[in-house]
Design an enzyme around this catalytic site. Structure first.
Site, PDB file in Angstrom:
ATOM      1  N   GLY A  21     -18.536  35.304 -27.497  1.00  0.00           N
ATOM      2  CA  GLY A  21     -18.186  33.890 -27.595  1.00  0.00           C
ATOM      3  C   GLY A  21     -19.350  33.047 -28.060  1.00  0.00           C
ATOM      4  CB  ALA A  22     -22.252  33.955 -30.140  1.00  0.00           C
ATOM      5  CG  ASN A  23     -17.283  30.837 -32.009  1.00  0.00           C
ATOM      6  OD1 ASN A  23     -17.021  31.828 -31.329  1.00  0.00           O
ATOM      7  ND2 ASN A  23     -16.444  29.811 -32.110  1.00  0.00           N
ATOM      8  N   GLY A  25     -19.791  26.325 -27.404  1.00  0.00           N
ATOM      9  CA  GLY A  25     -20.088  26.114 -25.994  1.00  0.00           C
ATOM     10  C   GLY A  25     -21.372  26.771 -25.518  1.00  0.00           C
ATOM     11  N   GLY A  27     -22.084  29.914 -25.219  1.00  0.00           N
ATOM     12  CA  GLY A  27     -22.513  31.017 -26.061  1.00  0.00           C
ATOM     13  C   GLY A  27     -23.312  30.551 -27.256  1.00  0.00           C
ATOM     14  CB  SER A 151     -16.416  29.922 -12.764  1.00  0.00           C
ATOM     15  OG  SER A 151     -15.970  28.656 -12.290  1.00  0.00           O
ATOM     16  CE1 TYR A 176     -12.054  30.465 -15.981  1.00  0.00           C
ATOM     17  CE2 TYR A 176     -12.431  29.174 -13.997  1.00  0.00           C
ATOM     18  CZ  TYR A 176     -12.890  29.687 -15.198  1.00  0.00           C
ATOM     19  OH  TYR A 176     -14.185  29.444 -15.605  1.00  0.00           O
TER      20      TYR A 176
END
Length: 311
Positions: A21-23, A25, A27, A151, A176
């Site tokens: 998820g590096a693209n 937020g 990440g 979280s 979640y």
């Protein structure tokens, strides 16, 4: 330790880091910080076009950034295995695996293999990815780290093994919370198994960002078409949340701080653990339940058809 920031991150030249998820937020911020410190970052992203846009933005800030884009869809185990194969073909070492990507409070959907989406992406996809890359992590010289992003809402979580995929009863927040509890159960169980196997140079660590302003808060309302919730979340991100850059610091701390030990949990040290500079935090009693962790490990291996080669 107070006021720990990116300035405290040691030089990472010569190290290879995977960030899921590096693209966007957290990440994206973590990838930028790793790049600033000289690491080569493999940006594991579902959308390669968005990954390319993110990489270009990072390069505009860090001219010497060493980045590779690689497709990874955690909602499809075949994509997880393909990513791992590609990584191992191109890289002989993996110093840090940041299991960061996730979905939050979305309407009930299923992954390609039929898992409830939040459990499937947040836990099972990362469990399978870690298993597939474990040999590289274990065989890399020096200390290596596996960082799982949880979280504060894990405290609300409970593993419902009788309805693990929430087929009979689905509440988006309960699902979640269960997935975030699973992240920590996995982290701690992996740490125990590493100790039992005498693998001292691989460190399994948990982290949480507190309440950080990212697009994650918008995906649930956008998926349901709730304009009221979307506006409320945008207001909360503006008024209450800390920046995504601050939210990424616990992950960086877990990945690089010398004092970190296996089984640690890192989070913001400020107001109710929601904001502030990172340090060691505590997690719920349920996250430390060894019987639950062992059962989740066995179930996860069965569902993903993957085993950790710890011996």
């Amino acid at each position: 330790m107070t006021d720990w920031s990116v300035e405290n991150v040691p030089d990472c030249s010569g190290k290879t880091v995977v960030v899921t998820g590096a693209n966007s937020g957290l990440g994206f911020e973590a990838t930028t910080m790793f790049a600033q410190k000289g690491a080569h970052v493999v940006m594991a992203c579902r959308d390669l076009d968005r990954a390319e846009d993110a990489a270009n933005e990072i390069r505009s800030e860090v001219s010497a950034a060493s980045l590779t884009r690689s497709k990874l869809d955690l909602a499809d185990l075949e994509s997880v295995y393909a990513f791992a194969d590609e990584f191992k073909s191109n890289h002989n070492e993996l110093h840090v695996l940041c299991n960061n990507a996730g979905v939050m409070a979305v309407p009930r959907r299923e992954t390609k293999q039929g898992f409830e989406m939040q459990l499937g992406v947040n836990h099972l996809g990362h469990f399978a990815l870690t298993a597939e890359l474990f040999d590289r992590i274990r065989d890399t010289p020096g200390e290596t780290r596996i960082v799982n992003t949880s979280s504060g809402l894990h405290e609300r979580g409970k593993m419902d093994f009788d309805d693990l995929q929430s087929e009979r009863d689905y509440d988006k927040w309960e699902a979640y919370a269960q997935s975030k509890l699973a992240n920590l159960l996995f982290t701690y169980e992996l740490d125990r198994r590493l100790d039992a196997a005498g693998i001292d140079d691989v460190v399994s660590v948990g982290a949480h960002p507190g309440y950080a302003a990212t697009n994650l808060q918008y995906r649930g309302p956008e998926a349901t078409g709730s304009r009221v919730r979307l506006l409320m979340n945008k207001l909360a991100n503006t008024v209450i949340a800390q920046s995504a850059e601050m939210g990424a610091l616990p992950l960086l701390y877990a990945a690089t701080e010398e004092s970190v030990e296996g089984g640690d949990y890192i989070g913001p040290q400020g107001l109710f653990g929601m904001r502030g500079y990172p340090g060691k935090a505590d997690s719920s009693a349920r996250s430390k339940d060894e019987a639950t962790a062992e059962r989740l490990w066995d179930v996860s291996e069965d569902l993903t058809a993957r085993r950790f080669r710890l011996a």
